[in-house]
Motif scaffolding. Sequence first.
Motif, PDB file in Angstrom:
ATOM      1  N   ALA A  41       0.928  -1.215  -0.129  1.00  0.00           N
ATOM      2  CA  ALA A  41      -0.130  -0.047   0.087  1.00  0.00           C
ATOM      3  C   ALA A  41       0.903   1.220   0.212  1.00  0.00           C
ATOM      4  N   LEU A  42       2.005   1.274   0.625  1.00  0.00           N
ATOM      5  CA  LEU A  42       2.811   2.340   1.040  1.00  0.00           C
ATOM      6  C   LEU A  42       3.768   2.637  -0.553  1.00  0.00           C
ATOM      7  N   GLY A  43       3.425   1.508  -1.452  1.00  0.00           N
ATOM      8  CA  GLY A  43       4.344   1.782  -2.735  1.00  0.00           C
ATOM      9  C   GLY A  43       6.072   1.238  -2.494  1.00  0.00           C
ATOM     10  N   LEU A  44       6.250   0.768  -1.510  1.00  0.00           N
ATOM     11  CA  LEU A  44       7.623   0.268  -1.257  1.00  0.00           C
ATOM     12  C   LEU A  44       7.951  -0.672  -2.400  1.00  0.00           C
ATOM     13  N   VAL A  45       6.861  -1.645  -2.640  1.00  0.00           N
ATOM     14  CA  VAL A  45       7.146  -2.756  -3.518  1.00  0.00           C
ATOM     15  C   VAL A  45       6.161  -2.949  -4.413  1.00  0.00           C
ATOM     16  N   GLY A  46       6.356  -3.499  -5.593  1.00  0.00           N
ATOM     17  CA  GLY A  46       5.238  -3.942  -6.327  1.00  0.00           C
ATOM     18  C   GLY A  46       4.983  -5.460  -6.541  1.00  0.00           C
ATOM     19  N   ASP A  47       4.328  -5.889  -7.557  1.00  0.00           N
ATOM     20  CA  ASP A  47       4.054  -7.513  -7.443  1.00  0.00           C
ATOM     21  C   ASP A  47       5.171  -8.288  -7.528  1.00  0.00           C
ATOM     22  N   GLU A  48       6.595  -7.537  -7.988  1.00  0.00           N
ATOM     23  CA  GLU A  48       7.579  -8.347  -7.764  1.00  0.00           C
ATOM     24  C   GLU A  48       7.817  -9.137  -6.328  1.00  0.00           C
ATOM     25  N   ILE A  49       7.243  -8.680  -5.271  1.00  0.00           N
ATOM     26  CA  ILE A  49       7.706  -9.053  -3.952  1.00  0.00           C
ATOM     27  C   ILE A  49       7.054 -10.711  -4.078  1.00  0.00           C
ATOM     28  N   TYR A  50       6.110 -10.819  -4.842  1.00  0.00           N
ATOM     29  CA  TYR A  50       5.587 -12.486  -4.899  1.00  0.00           C
ATOM     30  C   TYR A  50       6.724 -13.308  -5.726  1.00  0.00           C
ATOM     31  N   THR A  51       7.496 -12.825  -6.509  1.00  0.00           N
ATOM     32  CA  THR A  51       8.229 -13.668  -7.313  1.00  0.00           C
ATOM     33  C   THR A  51       9.734 -13.471  -6.931  1.00  0.00           C
ATOM     34  N   ASP A  52      10.174 -12.312  -6.571  1.00  0.00           N
ATOM     35  CA  ASP A  52      11.833 -12.004  -6.461  1.00  0.00           C
ATOM     36  C   ASP A  52      12.078 -11.705  -4.716  1.00  0.00           C
ATOM     37  N   HIS A  53      11.016 -12.268  -4.009  1.00  0.00           N
ATOM     38  CA  HIS A  53      11.265 -11.825  -2.529  1.00  0.00           C
ATOM     39  C   HIS A  53      12.584 -12.205  -1.838  1.00  0.00           C
ATOM     40  N   SER A  54      13.021 -13.302  -2.329  1.00  0.00           N
ATOM     41  CA  SER A  54      14.401 -14.060  -1.640  1.00  0.00           C
ATOM     42  C   SER A  54      15.562 -13.624  -2.561  1.00  0.00           C
ATOM     43  N   LYS A  55      15.450 -12.743  -3.651  1.00  0.00           N
ATOM     44  CA  LYS A  55      16.620 -12.512  -4.558  1.00  0.00           C
ATOM     45  C   LYS A  55      17.039 -11.130  -3.892  1.00  0.00           C
ATOM     46  N   PRO A  56      18.430 -10.923  -3.808  1.00  0.00           N
ATOM     47  CA  PRO A  56      18.990  -9.824  -3.263  1.00  0.00           C
ATOM     48  C   PRO A  56      18.401  -8.477  -3.847  1.00  0.00           C
ATOM     49  N   ILE A  57      18.360  -7.266  -2.912  1.00  0.00           N
ATOM     50  CA  ILE A  57      17.737  -6.091  -3.572  1.00  0.00           C
ATOM     51  C   ILE A  57      18.599  -5.507  -4.473  1.00  0.00           C
ATOM     52  N   THR A  58      18.273  -4.713  -5.433  1.00  0.00           N
ATOM     53  CA  THR A  58      19.123  -4.202  -6.272  1.00  0.00           C
ATOM     54  C   THR A  58      19.204  -2.750  -5.789  1.00  0.00           C
ATOM     55  N   GLN A  59      19.981  -1.911  -6.278  1.00  0.00           N
ATOM     56  CA  GLN A  59      20.231  -0.543  -6.272  1.00  0.00           C
ATOM     57  C   GLN A  59      18.822   0.362  -6.588  1.00  0.00           C
ATOM     58  N   GLU A  60      18.757  -0.102  -7.666  1.00  0.00           N
ATOM     59  CA  GLU A  60      17.175   0.626  -8.089  1.00  0.00           C
ATOM     60  C   GLU A  60      16.176   0.411  -7.308  1.00  0.00           C
ATOM     61  N   THR A 281      -0.448  11.998  -5.514  1.00  0.00           N
ATOM     62  CA  THR A 281       0.124  11.532  -4.045  1.00  0.00           C
ATOM     63  C   THR A 281      -0.565  10.041  -4.179  1.00  0.00           C
ATOM     64  N   SER A 282      -1.019   9.312  -4.877  1.00  0.00           N
ATOM     65  CA  SER A 282      -1.538   7.975  -4.902  1.00  0.00           C
ATOM     66  C   SER A 282      -0.077   7.234  -4.863  1.00  0.00           C
ATOM     67  N   SER A 283       0.099   6.312  -4.152  1.00  0.00           N
ATOM     68  CA  SER A 283       1.087   5.180  -4.377  1.00  0.00           C
ATOM     69  C   SER A 283       1.137   4.689  -5.672  1.00  0.00           C
ATOM     70  N   ASP A 284       2.421   4.177  -6.180  1.00  0.00           N
ATOM     71  CA  ASP A 284       2.555   3.379  -7.312  1.00  0.00           C
ATOM     72  C   ASP A 284       1.485   1.940  -7.344  1.00  0.00           C
ATOM     73  N   ASN A 285       1.229   1.676  -6.455  1.00  0.00           N
ATOM     74  CA  ASN A 285       0.235   0.493  -6.440  1.00  0.00           C
ATOM     75  C   ASN A 285      -1.045   0.874  -6.572  1.00  0.00           C
ATOM     76  N   ALA A 286      -1.617   2.102  -6.205  1.00  0.00           N
ATOM     77  CA  ALA A 286      -2.927   2.699  -6.240  1.00  0.00           C
ATOM     78  C   ALA A 286      -3.642   1.587  -5.564  1.00  0.00           C
ATOM     79  N   MET A 287      -3.671   1.272  -4.260  1.00  0.00           N
ATOM     80  CA  MET A 287      -4.192   0.031  -3.658  1.00  0.00           C
ATOM     81  C   MET A 287      -5.488   1.007  -2.808  1.00  0.00           C
TER      82      MET A 287
END
Length: 456
Positions: A41-60, A281-287
């Motif tokens: 909801a905060l827009g900290l992460v998108g749908d990639e959390i479901y597929t990439d959650h265990s991968k190292p975070i990228t600088q981007e 002001t809407s987050s990237d995920n607009a939840m």
Amino acid sequence: MKKILSLLLAFGLLTVPVLAEEPQAEPLPAWAWGEVADSYALGLVGDEIYTDHSKPITQEQLDKMTQVAADKLVLLEVEQRSNAGSFVIDTTRGGVLNALYMEALPYAFADIDAGPVEFLSSLGVVHGDGADLALDRPCTLLEAVCFANRMILALYDQQNAGSLGLLWKAEGNGNTLYLLGSIHTDRSNLYPFHKQLRDIITSAELAAFELDFNSQEGIDEFTAMQVYSDGTTLKDHVDPELYQEVVEALAPLDMPEEQVANYKPWALANTFTALSMLDETSSDNAMALDLYVSAKAANLGIATEGIETYAFQGKIFDDLSDEYQENYLAMTLSMYLGMDAAEGLSEEEKAEYEAALKEQDEAVGRWMEQWKTRDTEAFANDYPKDVIQSNTSDELNSKLFEGRDPNMIAWADRYLKQDGAHTGLMTVGAGHMIGKTGVVQGLKDLGYTVEVVPAP
């Protein structure tokens, strides 16, 4: 142009599902589920959390998170101070903590000078096994998301900040039912919710909504209602010029014409309405806030239930006449395009159209601020429920309340009548809560005690 504003009223009444597909989730660690809804909801992460959650975070990804944190912290209006300090920022666990700490350092938060690890540990941002916080280990995406989410929530809680919601408490027969009025969008920096509201959500035994957002059967049924099944397409039902404008408007959203043509006018109109409610002001995920509440509850294992069905809400739109659906689509497209839709109008018409768009934006802005500050009285005075109920000549308006307030009151009555001492949460459109026919008054008329929850 007054019609533009009247179409917004549904956002205090209907969940209005839009054209979207849910991501295919991969298993997340059990400990993380309670934080996913807030992070998303905060827009900290998108749908990639479901597929990439265990991968190292990228600088981007880290840059995106720290920017979200920076944007949220500045809204707290905490006293600023000189930003003295330089820390190694990389994608290790320690580097991620340093990066987040740097966003808090310019403000006079309590114990901010203790240092990154000490300060964030005191907030409960980072947990380790004894003295080893594995600071040199690469930080996974999930770990970084949780660090950022915890820091934002902890600092908001420290400042007694966050959205309060239009919230009432109904009591009877030893049971408690919290009533949360929803405005089905995400704007005006809606997130994070205040700790009081988050705690009410997480302490509920049952969370009820207009729709059961976890019902795949219901979602599939609603999806089928949105598209043509008789061999015709949108092109056969609307003016050719309007058809082309719709296709062009949705092209930048990666919807090709062959996909757009499958949808009925009302389905596309609801999507344009939802999109027009969003702003910078809407987050990237607009939840939308009720989807957040549902996700928060479901992720914590709280039972969820729908008061209405997808078929019922879909029928509200699907039964509209062809003429109304076409006009509905044309008007919502104009809302979405803004002044870009004013080409060809006279200067006088442009001025009138611009004023209508401004009125729309200001109205939604007021409602969101009233929601965030729990100003139930101001919302009840500002939200024109009586206009909707009296405008029976409008096909859609006549359906928005028909039988719906009484059904919601009946559901709440059944919950409060049950044996035992139970605590639940009912989240429906804020327009259903207020007024002479609303849930709040309806429960009072049945003898229940209903009061606005005091702000902390």
